[in-house]
Design an enzyme around this catalytic site. Structure first.
Site, PDB file in Angstrom:
ATOM      1  N   HIS A  82       0.838  -1.191   0.000  1.00  0.00           N
ATOM      2  CA  HIS A  82       0.000   0.000   0.000  1.00  0.00           C
ATOM      3  C   HIS A  82       0.876   1.244   0.000  1.00  0.00           C
ATOM      4  O   HIS A  82       1.843   1.323   0.739  1.00  0.00           O
ATOM      5  CB  HIS A  82      -0.899   0.027   1.241  1.00  0.00           C
ATOM      6  CG  HIS A  82      -1.732   1.267   1.323  1.00  0.00           C
ATOM      7  ND1 HIS A  82      -2.893   1.430   0.600  1.00  0.00           N
ATOM      8  CD2 HIS A  82      -1.549   2.419   1.998  1.00  0.00           C
ATOM      9  CE1 HIS A  82      -3.404   2.620   0.849  1.00  0.00           C
ATOM     10  NE2 HIS A  82      -2.605   3.247   1.689  1.00  0.00           N
ATOM     11  N   ASP A 161     -15.344   2.058   7.956  1.00  0.00           N
ATOM     12  CA  ASP A 161     -14.329   3.031   7.559  1.00  0.00           C
ATOM     13  C   ASP A 161     -14.899   4.058   6.585  1.00  0.00           C
ATOM     14  O   ASP A 161     -14.586   5.242   6.669  1.00  0.00           O
ATOM     15  CB  ASP A 161     -13.116   2.328   6.939  1.00  0.00           C
ATOM     16  CG  ASP A 161     -12.116   3.336   6.389  1.00  0.00           C
ATOM     17  OD1 ASP A 161     -11.562   4.107   7.202  1.00  0.00           O
ATOM     18  OD2 ASP A 161     -11.912   3.385   5.166  1.00  0.00           O
ATOM     19  N   ARG A 168     -15.152  12.169   9.360  1.00  0.00           N
ATOM     20  CA  ARG A 168     -13.911  12.852   9.776  1.00  0.00           C
ATOM     21  C   ARG A 168     -13.563  13.979   8.821  1.00  0.00           C
ATOM     22  O   ARG A 168     -13.062  15.028   9.222  1.00  0.00           O
ATOM     23  CB  ARG A 168     -12.764  11.836   9.842  1.00  0.00           C
ATOM     24  CG  ARG A 168     -12.867  10.901  11.049  1.00  0.00           C
ATOM     25  CD  ARG A 168     -11.938   9.703  10.886  1.00  0.00           C
ATOM     26  NE  ARG A 168     -10.582  10.123  10.623  1.00  0.00           N
ATOM     27  CZ  ARG A 168      -9.723   9.461   9.843  1.00  0.00           C
ATOM     28  NH1 ARG A 168     -10.062   8.304   9.295  1.00  0.00           N
ATOM     29  NH2 ARG A 168      -8.525   9.922   9.640  1.00  0.00           N
ATOM     30  N   SER A 183      -7.665   3.178   9.700  1.00  0.00           N
ATOM     31  CA  SER A 183      -8.440   3.273   8.452  1.00  0.00           C
ATOM     32  C   SER A 183      -7.709   2.550   7.316  1.00  0.00           C
ATOM     33  O   SER A 183      -8.286   1.705   6.621  1.00  0.00           O
ATOM     34  CB  SER A 183      -8.652   4.761   8.129  1.00  0.00           C
ATOM     35  OG  SER A 183      -9.041   4.957   6.802  1.00  0.00           O
ATOM     36  N   LYS A 187      -8.571  -1.599   5.621  1.00  0.00           N
ATOM     37  CA  LYS A 187      -8.874  -1.899   4.215  1.00  0.00           C
ATOM     38  C   LYS A 187      -7.956  -2.991   3.666  1.00  0.00           C
ATOM     39  O   LYS A 187      -8.376  -3.867   2.908  1.00  0.00           O
ATOM     40  CB  LYS A 187      -8.762  -0.619   3.381  1.00  0.00           C
ATOM     41  CG  LYS A 187      -9.953   0.316   3.644  1.00  0.00           C
ATOM     42  CD  LYS A 187      -9.875   1.605   2.858  1.00  0.00           C
ATOM     43  CE  LYS A 187      -8.970   2.605   3.516  1.00  0.00           C
ATOM     44  NZ  LYS A 187      -9.472   3.960   3.621  1.00  0.00           N
TER      45      LYS A 187
HETATM   46  N1  URA Z   1      -6.401   7.543   3.845  1.00  0.00           N
HETATM   47  C1  URA Z   1      -7.235   6.643   4.396  1.00  0.00           C
HETATM   48  O1  URA Z   1      -7.509   5.615   3.786  1.00  0.00           O
HETATM   49  N2  URA Z   1      -7.736   6.877   5.614  1.00  0.00           N
HETATM   50  C2  URA Z   1      -7.458   7.985   6.311  1.00  0.00           C
HETATM   51  O2  URA Z   1      -7.940   8.139   7.404  1.00  0.00           O
HETATM   52  C3  URA Z   1      -6.599   8.937   5.740  1.00  0.00           C
HETATM   53  C4  URA Z   1      -6.077   8.689   4.492  1.00  0.00           C
END
Ligand code: URA
Ligand code: CA
Length: 433
Positions: A82, A161, A168, A183, A187
Protein backbone atom coordinates in the site's frame (compact mmCIF):
# COMPACT_ATOMS: atom_id res chain seq x y z
CA UNK A 1 -23.66 0.43 27.07
CA UNK A 2 -24.19 4.12 26.38
CA UNK A 3 -22.34 6.09 23.75
CA UNK A 4 -22.17 9.18 25.95
CA UNK A 5 -20.16 7.26 28.57
CA UNK A 6 -17.68 6.16 25.91
CA UNK A 7 -17.28 9.75 24.72
CA UNK A 8 -16.73 11.04 28.26
CA UNK A 9 -14.23 8.31 29.02
CA UNK A 10 -12.11 9.15 25.99
CA UNK A 11 -12.51 12.87 26.59
CA UNK A 12 -10.99 12.32 30.03
CA UNK A 13 -8.03 10.50 28.54
CA UNK A 14 -9.00 7.01 29.60
CA UNK A 15 -8.53 3.81 27.67
CA UNK A 16 -11.55 2.28 25.87
CA UNK A 17 -12.17 -1.45 26.22
CA UNK A 18 -12.39 -3.83 23.26
CA UNK A 19 -16.17 -4.04 23.83
CA UNK A 20 -16.60 -0.27 23.89
CA UNK A 21 -14.71 0.12 20.62
CA UNK A 22 -16.75 -2.65 19.03
CA UNK A 23 -19.95 -1.04 20.33
CA UNK A 24 -19.41 2.33 18.68
CA UNK A 25 -18.06 0.90 15.39
CA UNK A 26 -21.00 -1.52 15.04
CA UNK A 27 -23.52 1.08 16.20
CA UNK A 28 -22.25 3.66 13.76
CA UNK A 29 -22.23 1.18 10.88
CA UNK A 30 -25.82 0.06 11.48
CA UNK A 31 -27.05 3.62 12.06
CA UNK A 32 -28.05 3.21 15.70
CA UNK A 33 -25.47 5.75 16.88
CA UNK A 34 -25.82 9.21 15.29
CA UNK A 35 -23.17 11.30 13.53
CA UNK A 36 -22.99 13.91 16.29
CA UNK A 37 -21.94 11.43 18.95
CA UNK A 38 -19.39 9.74 16.73
CA UNK A 39 -17.97 13.06 15.63
CA UNK A 40 -17.55 14.03 19.26
CA UNK A 41 -15.72 10.77 19.94
CA UNK A 42 -13.49 11.29 16.89
CA UNK A 43 -12.51 14.69 18.26
CA UNK A 44 -11.80 13.17 21.68
CA UNK A 45 -9.56 10.57 20.01
CA UNK A 46 -7.89 13.33 18.02
CA UNK A 47 -6.84 15.04 21.28
CA UNK A 48 -6.39 12.04 23.60
CA UNK A 49 -4.92 9.48 21.18
CA UNK A 50 -5.30 5.69 21.47
CA UNK A 51 -2.84 3.18 22.82
CA UNK A 52 -1.50 0.21 20.91
CA UNK A 53 -4.26 -2.14 22.02
CA UNK A 54 -7.07 0.31 21.25
CA UNK A 55 -5.64 0.92 17.76
CA UNK A 56 -5.57 -2.81 17.00
CA UNK A 57 -9.13 -3.21 18.32
CA UNK A 58 -10.41 -0.29 16.26
CA UNK A 59 -8.79 -1.74 13.14
CA UNK A 60 -10.33 -5.18 13.63
CA UNK A 61 -13.75 -3.74 14.48
CA UNK A 62 -13.69 -1.92 11.13
CA UNK A 63 -12.44 -5.04 9.30
CA UNK A 64 -15.33 -7.04 10.76
CA UNK A 65 -17.93 -4.36 9.94
CA UNK A 66 -18.21 -5.78 6.41
CA UNK A 67 -17.06 -8.47 4.01
CA UNK A 68 -13.58 -9.94 4.14
CA UNK A 69 -11.95 -11.36 1.05
CA UNK A 70 -10.92 -14.97 1.41
CA UNK A 71 -7.72 -15.60 -0.54
CA UNK A 72 -7.08 -19.03 0.95
CA UNK A 73 -7.52 -20.54 -2.52
CA UNK A 74 -4.19 -18.98 -3.45
CA UNK A 75 -1.08 -20.92 -2.49
CA UNK A 76 1.60 -19.17 -0.46
CA UNK A 77 1.75 -16.05 1.63
CA UNK A 78 -0.23 -13.23 0.04
CA UNK A 79 1.68 -9.99 0.49
CA UNK A 80 -0.01 -6.72 -0.37
CA UNK A 81 1.55 -3.32 -0.83
CA UNK A 82 0.00 0.00 0.00
CA UNK A 83 1.20 3.48 -0.81
CA UNK A 84 -0.20 6.52 0.94
CA UNK A 85 -0.28 8.15 -2.47
CA UNK A 86 1.91 10.37 -4.54
CA UNK A 87 2.38 11.92 -7.95
CA UNK A 88 3.46 9.76 -10.87
CA UNK A 89 3.68 6.67 -8.67
CA UNK A 90 3.83 3.78 -11.12
CA UNK A 91 5.33 1.34 -8.65
CA UNK A 92 2.50 -1.19 -8.38
CA UNK A 93 2.54 -2.03 -12.09
CA UNK A 94 6.19 -3.07 -12.15
CA UNK A 95 6.41 -4.32 -8.61
CA UNK A 96 3.61 -6.89 -8.88
CA UNK A 97 5.29 -8.62 -11.83
CA UNK A 98 8.75 -8.46 -10.26
CA UNK A 99 7.65 -9.94 -6.95
CA UNK A 100 5.48 -12.58 -8.66
CA UNK A 101 8.46 -13.59 -10.80
CA UNK A 102 10.39 -14.36 -7.60
CA UNK A 103 7.53 -16.58 -6.45
CA UNK A 104 5.47 -14.46 -4.06
CA UNK A 105 1.82 -14.27 -5.19
CA UNK A 106 0.42 -10.77 -5.64
CA UNK A 107 -3.38 -10.73 -5.58
CA UNK A 108 -4.28 -7.11 -5.98
CA UNK A 109 -7.56 -5.39 -5.45
CA UNK A 110 -7.28 -1.90 -6.85
CA UNK A 111 -9.27 1.22 -7.41
CA UNK A 112 -9.62 4.03 -9.84
CA UNK A 113 -8.00 7.30 -8.96
CA UNK A 114 -9.38 10.57 -7.78
CA UNK A 115 -6.35 12.74 -8.19
CA UNK A 116 -3.61 13.88 -10.49
CA UNK A 117 -3.71 10.73 -12.59
CA UNK A 118 -5.85 7.65 -12.56
CA UNK A 119 -5.37 4.71 -10.22
CA UNK A 120 -3.75 1.39 -11.06
CA UNK A 121 -6.84 0.18 -12.91
CA UNK A 122 -7.15 3.31 -15.05
CA UNK A 123 -3.49 3.03 -15.97
CA UNK A 124 -3.81 -0.62 -16.97
CA UNK A 125 -6.90 0.15 -19.04
CA UNK A 126 -4.73 2.21 -21.37
CA UNK A 127 -3.66 -1.22 -22.67
CA UNK A 128 -6.18 -2.17 -25.36
CA UNK A 129 -8.61 -4.87 -24.20
CA UNK A 130 -7.39 -5.01 -20.58
CA UNK A 131 -10.17 -5.51 -18.06
CA UNK A 132 -10.50 -6.18 -14.35
CA UNK A 133 -13.87 -7.94 -14.37
CA UNK A 134 -12.75 -11.33 -13.09
CA UNK A 135 -14.84 -13.68 -11.01
CA UNK A 136 -13.28 -14.67 -7.70
CA UNK A 137 -12.49 -18.11 -9.14
CA UNK A 138 -10.79 -16.61 -12.21
CA UNK A 139 -8.89 -14.20 -10.00
CA UNK A 140 -7.45 -16.94 -7.77
CA UNK A 141 -6.77 -19.28 -10.66
CA UNK A 142 -4.81 -16.56 -12.43
CA UNK A 143 -2.72 -15.78 -9.34
CA UNK A 144 -1.95 -19.48 -8.89
CA UNK A 145 -0.96 -19.88 -12.54
CA UNK A 146 0.77 -16.60 -13.39
CA UNK A 147 1.60 -15.17 -9.98
CA UNK A 148 -0.46 -12.00 -10.15
CA UNK A 149 -3.87 -10.56 -11.00
CA UNK A 150 -5.65 -7.26 -10.52
CA UNK A 151 -9.34 -7.07 -9.77
CA UNK A 152 -11.62 -4.07 -9.21
CA UNK A 153 -13.00 -3.32 -5.78
CA UNK A 154 -15.98 -5.49 -5.03
CA UNK A 155 -18.07 -6.44 -2.07
CA UNK A 156 -18.93 -4.41 0.96
CA UNK A 157 -15.46 -3.90 2.42
CA UNK A 158 -15.03 -1.91 5.66
CA UNK A 159 -18.32 0.01 5.61
CA UNK A 160 -17.41 1.42 9.03
CA UNK A 161 -14.33 3.03 7.56
CA UNK A 162 -16.31 4.55 4.68
CA UNK A 163 -18.72 6.21 7.10
CA UNK A 164 -16.06 7.24 9.58
CA UNK A 165 -13.78 8.70 6.93
CA UNK A 166 -16.62 10.73 5.40
CA UNK A 167 -17.52 12.03 8.86
CA UNK A 168 -13.91 12.85 9.78
CA UNK A 169 -13.53 14.71 6.51
CA UNK A 170 -16.14 17.29 7.56
CA UNK A 171 -15.37 17.43 11.29
CA UNK A 172 -11.67 18.30 11.30
CA UNK A 173 -10.62 14.87 12.51
CA UNK A 174 -8.74 13.42 9.55
CA UNK A 175 -5.16 14.16 10.72
CA UNK A 176 -5.08 11.77 13.69
CA UNK A 177 -2.48 9.00 13.67
CA UNK A 178 -4.64 6.27 15.32
CA UNK A 179 -7.56 7.10 13.02
CA UNK A 180 -5.55 7.21 9.80
CA UNK A 181 -3.52 4.11 10.67
CA UNK A 182 -6.58 2.02 11.54
CA UNK A 183 -8.44 3.27 8.45
CA UNK A 184 -5.69 2.25 6.04
CA UNK A 185 -4.87 -1.04 7.76
CA UNK A 186 -8.52 -2.12 7.99
CA UNK A 187 -8.87 -1.90 4.22
CA UNK A 188 -5.72 -3.94 3.54
CA UNK A 189 -6.70 -6.62 6.05
CA UNK A 190 -10.27 -6.89 4.75
CA UNK A 191 -8.83 -7.32 1.24
CA UNK A 192 -7.24 -10.55 2.45
CA UNK A 193 -3.54 -9.78 2.84
CA UNK A 194 -1.47 -12.14 5.02
CA UNK A 195 1.35 -9.63 5.13
CA UNK A 196 1.58 -5.95 4.23
CA UNK A 197 4.29 -3.63 2.95
CA UNK A 198 3.65 0.08 3.31
CA UNK A 199 5.14 2.95 1.37
CA UNK A 200 4.53 6.05 3.44
CA UNK A 201 5.31 9.10 1.38
CA UNK A 202 6.52 12.37 2.74
CA UNK A 203 6.91 15.81 1.20
CA UNK A 204 4.97 18.35 -0.81
CA UNK A 205 3.09 15.79 -2.92
CA UNK A 206 2.21 13.51 0.00
CA UNK A 207 -0.61 13.20 2.50
CA UNK A 208 2.02 13.42 5.29
CA UNK A 209 4.00 16.57 4.57
CA UNK A 210 6.70 16.16 7.22
CA UNK A 211 9.11 13.32 7.90
CA UNK A 212 8.07 13.19 11.58
CA UNK A 213 4.39 12.70 10.75
CA UNK A 214 5.17 10.10 8.09
CA UNK A 215 7.34 8.19 10.54
CA UNK A 216 4.68 8.24 13.26
CA UNK A 217 2.09 6.93 10.80
CA UNK A 218 4.40 4.23 9.49
CA UNK A 219 5.24 3.03 12.99
CA UNK A 220 1.58 3.03 13.98
CA UNK A 221 0.60 0.93 10.97
CA UNK A 222 3.46 -1.55 11.39
CA UNK A 223 2.46 -1.97 15.03
CA UNK A 224 -1.21 -2.53 14.17
CA UNK A 225 -0.37 -5.08 11.49
CA UNK A 226 1.94 -7.08 13.72
CA UNK A 227 -0.52 -6.92 16.63
CA UNK A 228 -3.35 -8.39 14.57
CA UNK A 229 -1.29 -11.19 13.07
CA UNK A 230 -0.36 -9.64 9.72
CA UNK A 231 3.39 -9.22 9.38
CA UNK A 232 3.98 -5.66 8.30
CA UNK A 233 6.96 -3.55 7.22
CA UNK A 234 7.15 0.02 5.98
CA UNK A 235 9.41 2.47 4.27
CA UNK A 236 9.29 6.23 4.26
CA UNK A 237 9.97 7.60 0.81
CA UNK A 238 10.38 11.02 -0.72
CA UNK A 239 7.45 12.68 -2.48
CA UNK A 240 8.81 16.21 -2.71
CA UNK A 241 9.11 15.68 -6.47
CA UNK A 242 7.13 13.29 -8.71
CA UNK A 243 8.31 9.69 -8.86
CA UNK A 244 10.12 8.70 -12.04
CA UNK A 245 9.72 10.84 -15.14
CA UNK A 246 6.19 10.10 -16.35
CA UNK A 247 2.93 11.48 -14.92
CA UNK A 248 -0.10 10.26 -16.85
CA UNK A 249 -1.77 6.93 -17.45
CA UNK A 250 -0.39 5.44 -20.68
CA UNK A 251 2.88 7.30 -20.08
CA UNK A 252 3.23 5.57 -16.73
CA UNK A 253 2.49 2.18 -18.25
CA UNK A 254 5.40 2.76 -20.62
CA UNK A 255 7.54 3.77 -17.67
CA UNK A 256 6.55 0.60 -15.80
CA UNK A 257 7.53 -1.49 -18.84
CA UNK A 258 10.91 0.30 -19.01
CA UNK A 259 11.37 -0.48 -15.33
CA UNK A 260 10.63 -4.17 -15.86
CA UNK A 261 13.24 -4.15 -18.63
CA UNK A 262 15.74 -2.65 -16.18
CA UNK A 263 15.76 0.73 -17.96
CA UNK A 264 13.37 2.62 -15.73
CA UNK A 265 14.09 5.89 -13.95
CA UNK A 266 16.64 5.45 -11.17
CA UNK A 267 14.27 6.43 -8.36
CA UNK A 268 11.43 4.19 -9.55
CA UNK A 269 13.79 1.21 -9.93
CA UNK A 270 15.18 1.79 -6.46
CA UNK A 271 11.72 2.05 -4.93
CA UNK A 272 10.63 -1.19 -6.64
CA UNK A 273 13.71 -3.02 -5.37
CA UNK A 274 13.26 -1.67 -1.83
CA UNK A 275 9.55 -2.45 -1.51
CA UNK A 276 9.91 -5.69 -3.44
CA UNK A 277 12.64 -6.87 -1.06
CA UNK A 278 10.33 -6.39 1.89
CA UNK A 279 7.53 -8.26 0.09
CA UNK A 280 9.84 -11.17 -0.67
CA UNK A 281 11.10 -11.42 2.90
CA UNK A 282 7.52 -11.33 4.22
CA UNK A 283 6.55 -13.91 1.58
CA UNK A 284 9.31 -16.18 2.96
CA UNK A 285 11.28 -16.37 -0.28
CA UNK A 286 14.41 -14.81 1.21
CA UNK A 287 15.90 -14.48 4.69
CA UNK A 288 17.20 -10.95 4.39
CA UNK A 289 16.38 -7.80 2.44
CA UNK A 290 19.81 -8.05 0.78
CA UNK A 291 19.16 -11.59 -0.41
CA UNK A 292 15.71 -10.59 -1.67
CA UNK A 293 17.12 -7.71 -3.66
CA UNK A 294 19.50 -10.02 -5.51
CA UNK A 295 16.54 -12.22 -6.49
CA UNK A 296 14.64 -9.20 -7.81
CA UNK A 297 17.60 -7.92 -9.80
CA UNK A 298 17.92 -11.38 -11.32
CA UNK A 299 14.32 -11.57 -12.57
CA UNK A 300 14.66 -8.14 -14.13
CA UNK A 301 17.95 -9.01 -15.82
CA UNK A 302 16.87 -12.42 -17.13
CA UNK A 303 13.52 -11.14 -18.42
CA UNK A 304 11.33 -13.26 -16.11
CA UNK A 305 9.62 -10.23 -14.59
CA UNK A 306 8.77 -8.86 -18.02
CA UNK A 307 7.48 -12.28 -19.03
CA UNK A 308 5.14 -12.37 -16.02
CA UNK A 309 3.88 -8.92 -16.96
CA UNK A 310 3.09 -10.07 -20.52
CA UNK A 311 1.24 -13.13 -19.28
CA UNK A 312 -0.68 -11.01 -16.80
CA UNK A 313 -1.77 -8.55 -19.52
CA UNK A 314 -2.81 -11.38 -21.85
CA UNK A 315 -4.70 -13.23 -19.11
CA UNK A 316 -6.79 -10.12 -18.45
CA UNK A 317 -7.66 -9.59 -22.11
CA UNK A 318 -5.01 -6.99 -22.91
CA UNK A 319 -2.79 -6.67 -25.95
CA UNK A 320 0.65 -7.66 -24.63
CA UNK A 321 2.38 -6.47 -27.79
CA UNK A 322 2.54 -3.02 -26.12
CA UNK A 323 5.38 -4.43 -24.05
CA UNK A 324 7.63 -4.74 -27.11
CA UNK A 325 6.11 -1.76 -28.86
CA UNK A 326 4.91 0.91 -26.39
CA UNK A 327 3.92 3.15 -29.32
CA UNK A 328 0.77 1.00 -29.46
CA UNK A 329 -0.38 2.72 -26.26
CA UNK A 330 -2.72 5.72 -26.66
CA UNK A 331 -0.76 8.71 -27.96
CA UNK A 332 -1.62 12.38 -27.47
CA UNK A 333 -1.92 14.61 -30.58
CA UNK A 334 0.65 17.18 -29.48
CA UNK A 335 4.02 16.88 -27.83
CA UNK A 336 5.01 20.27 -26.56
CA UNK A 337 8.46 20.95 -25.09
CA UNK A 338 8.95 23.27 -22.13
CA UNK A 339 12.35 24.95 -22.56
CA UNK A 340 14.29 26.13 -19.49
CA UNK A 341 14.43 29.90 -19.23
CA UNK A 342 17.89 29.89 -17.65
CA UNK A 343 20.88 27.67 -17.00
CA UNK A 344 21.47 26.33 -13.50
CA UNK A 345 20.37 23.45 -11.30
CA UNK A 346 16.89 22.11 -10.69
CA UNK A 347 16.03 23.11 -7.13
CA UNK A 348 12.39 22.01 -6.94
CA UNK A 349 9.82 20.14 -8.98
CA UNK A 350 6.86 20.66 -6.70
CA UNK A 351 5.02 17.37 -6.85
CA UNK A 352 1.56 18.55 -5.97
CA UNK A 353 1.42 21.44 -8.46
CA UNK A 354 3.08 19.48 -11.26
CA UNK A 355 0.45 16.79 -10.61
CA UNK A 356 -2.28 19.40 -10.96
CA UNK A 357 -0.75 20.44 -14.29
CA UNK A 358 -1.12 16.83 -15.49
CA UNK A 359 -4.71 16.81 -14.26
CA UNK A 360 -5.47 20.01 -16.19
CA UNK A 361 -4.39 18.18 -19.34
CA UNK A 362 -7.01 15.54 -18.52
CA UNK A 363 -4.79 12.85 -16.96
CA UNK A 364 -6.74 12.78 -13.68
CA UNK A 365 -10.25 13.15 -12.36
CA UNK A 366 -11.31 16.37 -10.69
CA UNK A 367 -14.56 14.70 -9.56
CA UNK A 368 -15.76 11.09 -9.44
CA UNK A 369 -17.76 11.68 -12.63
CA UNK A 370 -14.90 13.07 -14.73
CA UNK A 371 -13.52 10.92 -17.50
CA UNK A 372 -9.79 10.69 -17.97
CA UNK A 373 -7.75 11.04 -21.10
CA UNK A 374 -5.38 8.08 -20.89
CA UNK A 375 -2.94 9.46 -23.47
CA UNK A 376 -2.04 12.79 -21.91
CA UNK A 377 0.43 13.80 -19.23
CA UNK A 378 3.96 14.95 -18.61
CA UNK A 379 7.38 13.43 -19.10
CA UNK A 380 10.06 15.16 -17.05
CA UNK A 381 13.58 15.31 -18.42
CA UNK A 382 15.15 16.52 -15.20
CA UNK A 383 15.03 15.66 -11.55
CA UNK A 384 15.97 17.78 -8.55
CA UNK A 385 19.74 18.28 -8.44
CA UNK A 386 20.26 17.91 -12.22
CA UNK A 387 22.01 20.67 -14.12
CA UNK A 388 20.14 22.34 -16.94
CA UNK A 389 21.10 24.61 -19.83
CA UNK A 390 19.13 27.62 -20.99
CA UNK A 391 16.69 26.47 -23.69
CA UNK A 392 16.99 22.76 -22.85
CA UNK A 393 13.65 20.96 -22.50
CA UNK A 394 12.53 20.44 -18.89
CA UNK A 395 9.34 18.56 -19.72
CA UNK A 396 7.57 17.12 -22.74
CA UNK A 397 3.87 17.89 -22.42
CA UNK A 398 1.65 15.24 -24.04
CA UNK A 399 -1.61 17.02 -24.78
CA UNK A 400 -4.69 16.66 -26.92
CA UNK A 401 -5.15 20.43 -26.91
CA UNK A 402 -2.64 22.66 -28.66
CA UNK A 403 -3.26 25.75 -26.59
CA UNK A 404 -2.48 25.12 -22.91
CA UNK A 405 -1.29 28.41 -21.38
CA UNK A 406 -2.45 27.52 -17.84
CA UNK A 407 -0.46 24.26 -17.87
CA UNK A 408 2.68 25.98 -19.11
CA UNK A 409 2.35 28.75 -16.56
CA UNK A 410 1.90 26.24 -13.75
CA UNK A 411 4.92 24.22 -14.77
CA UNK A 412 7.20 27.27 -15.00
CA UNK A 413 5.98 28.43 -11.62
CA UNK A 414 6.62 25.12 -9.87
CA UNK A 415 9.80 23.89 -11.51
CA UNK A 416 12.37 26.07 -9.86
CA UNK A 417 15.90 26.53 -11.16
CA UNK A 418 18.69 27.81 -8.95
CA UNK A 419 22.09 29.27 -9.85
CA UNK A 420 23.75 27.22 -7.10
CA UNK A 421 24.23 23.44 -7.14
CA UNK A 422 21.40 21.58 -5.38
CA UNK A 423 21.59 18.24 -3.62
CA UNK A 424 19.17 15.55 -4.81
CA UNK A 425 16.73 14.45 -2.07
CA UNK A 426 17.21 11.04 -0.48
CA UNK A 427 14.55 8.70 -1.88
CA UNK A 428 14.34 6.09 0.89
CA UNK A 429 14.32 8.00 4.13
CA UNK A 430 13.72 5.15 6.51
CA UNK A 431 12.95 1.45 6.72
CA UNK A 432 10.67 0.29 9.51
CA UNK A 433 10.39 -3.37 10.34
N1 URA B 1 -6.40 7.54 3.84
C1 URA B 1 -7.24 6.64 4.40
O1 URA B 1 -7.51 5.62 3.79
N2 URA B 1 -7.74 6.88 5.61
C2 URA B 1 -7.46 7.99 6.31
O2 URA B 1 -7.94 8.14 7.40
C3 URA B 1 -6.60 8.94 5.74
C4 URA B 1 -6.08 8.69 4.49
CA1 CA C 1 6.19 8.12 -12.81
Amino acid sequence: MRMVDIIEKKRNGEELTTEEIRFFVDGYTDGSIPDYQVSSLMMAIYFQDMNERERADLTMAMVESGDQIDLSGIEGIKVDKHSTGGVGDTTTLSLAAMVAAVGVPVAKMSGRGLGHTGGTIDKLESIKGFHVELSNEQFMKQVNEIGTAVIGQSGNLTPADKKLYALRDVTGTVPSIPLIASSIMSKKIAAGADAIVLDVKTGDGAFMKTYEDAKALAQAMVQIGNNVGRKTMAIISDMSQPLGFAIGNALEVKEAIDTLKGNGPKDLMELCYTLGSQMIVLGNKAKSLEEARVLLEEVVQNGKALDVFKKFITAQGGDASVVDDPSLLPQAKFQIELPAKQSGYVEKIEADDVGVAAMLLGAGRATKESTIDLAVGLVLHKKVGDSVKDGESLVTIHSNKEDIPEVIEKLYKHIIISNEPVEAPTLIKDIIK
